[in-house]
Write an enzyme that holds these catalytic residues in place. Structure first.
Site, short mmCIF file in Angstrom:
data_model
loop_
_atom_site.label_atom_id
_atom_site.label_comp_id
_atom_site.label_asym_id
_atom_site.label_seq_id
_atom_site.Cartn_x
_atom_site.Cartn_y
_atom_site.Cartn_z
N ILE A 124 5.73 -3.13 -7.48
CA ILE A 124 4.93 -1.93 -7.72
C ILE A 124 5.48 -0.80 -6.85
O ILE A 124 5.34 -0.84 -5.63
CB ILE A 124 3.44 -2.17 -7.41
N ARG B 265 12.95 3.21 0.03
CA ARG B 265 11.60 3.27 -0.54
C ARG B 265 11.66 3.69 -2.00
O ARG B 265 12.56 4.41 -2.41
CB ARG B 265 10.76 4.30 0.20
N CYS C 15 6.02 -5.46 0.44
CA CYS C 15 6.17 -4.11 -0.13
C CYS C 15 6.05 -3.04 0.96
O CYS C 15 6.94 -2.95 1.80
CB CYS C 15 5.19 -3.94 -1.28
N GLU D 87 1.06 -11.92 -3.46
CA GLU D 87 -0.40 -12.18 -3.46
C GLU D 87 -1.01 -11.92 -4.84
O GLU D 87 -2.19 -12.20 -5.04
CB GLU D 87 -1.09 -11.33 -2.38
N HIS E 27 5.06 -8.41 -4.60
CA HIS E 27 3.70 -8.73 -4.16
C HIS E 27 3.37 -10.20 -4.44
O HIS E 27 2.82 -10.50 -5.50
CB HIS E 27 2.69 -7.85 -4.91
N GLY F 108 0.86 -1.18 0.00
CA GLY F 108 0.00 0.00 0.00
C GLY F 108 0.89 1.22 0.00
O GLY F 108 1.84 1.29 -0.77
N1 GLN Z 1 5.79 2.94 -2.68
C1 GLN Z 1 5.08 2.48 -1.53
C2 GLN Z 1 5.66 3.04 -0.25
O1 GLN Z 1 6.70 3.60 -0.26
C3 GLN Z 1 5.08 0.97 -1.48
C4 GLN Z 1 4.38 0.42 -2.69
C5 GLN Z 1 3.64 -0.86 -2.49
O2 GLN Z 1 3.38 -1.29 -1.36
N2 GLN Z 1 3.23 -1.45 -3.58
O3 GLN Z 1 5.05 2.92 0.78
#
Ligand code: GLN
Length: 192
Positions: free
Chosen positions: A136, A109, A89, A174, A172, A57
């Site tokens: 992602i 990040r 993630c 999932e 991910h 997220g």
């Molecule tokens: N870019 C998001 C973050 O820095 C992480 C992306 C993800 O969970 N798909 O929190």
């Protein structure tokens, strides 16, 4: 039967729910402290809460909501107390030193920049084999302490690791219809 809590403050929690239910696991969504306390006390039948998933997220939003809901302290304590946790993630970011700080890792990040913001690959995952990996706007692990076992390296960067009861992936698992990472997580239970 294993009961696993999934942090459902925001992000990709529904996909973990589906994946775990597909493996015959009972899941509980945690949106606030009341849910968490209930989850901790489930299993009067002796089952009990066996694990926690922190999904992908947006880590800044997730951390803020976690604090607002009074969840960060209790969740941190449970993890330090040995509750198996899978962080994917943003969920990986939540466990690093700048956030809940339960894992001895330093995370970068949005590590792949704009052009490579999202991509798929296949990579080797120690003990599992070749697995599909969807990234992602993903982080990677810049450095890991001695107690951390590196499980997967893609393009020279650590993208999966384990420290005792804590399992993290920058990708991910999932999303690709391959349940082997979740099965690996389930295999950690009862052995810790
Ligand atoms: N870019 C998001 C973050 O820095 C992480 C992306 C993800 O969970 N798909 O929190």
């Amino acid at each position: 039967m294993e009961k696993i809590a999934i942090l459902a403050l925001q992000g990709a929690f529904a996909e973990h729910e589906q994946m775990l239910q597909g493996l015959g696991v009972e899941t509980v969504l945690v949106r606030n402290l009341g849910d968490w306390n209930k989850a901790l006390h489930i299993g009067g039948d002796g089952g009990g809460l066996r694990g926690l998933v922190i999904p992908g997220g947006e880590s800044t939003a997730m951390m803020r909501i976690m604090k607002d809901e009074g969840l960060s302290g209790p969740i941190r304590e449970a993890i330090l107390g040995g509750l198996p946790v899978l962080g994917t993630c943003a969920g990986l970011i939540m466990l690093d030193g700048g956030h809940l700080g339960t894992m001895d890792i330093r995370v970068r990040r949005n590590a792949y920049g704009r052009q490579l913001g999202s991509f798929n690959t296949v990579g080797d995952f120690k003990g599992v084999g070749e697995v599909p990996m969807t990234f992602i706007r993903a982080p990677y692990i810049e450095s890991a302490g001695d107690g951390v076992e590196v499980l997967s390296v893609v393009d020279g960067h650590i993208v999966a690791a384990r420290q005792g009861n804590q399992l993290v992936t920058a990708f991910h698992p999932e999303l690709d219809g391959d349940s082997r990472i979740h099965e690996y997580f389930l295999s950690m239970m009862g052995r810790i």
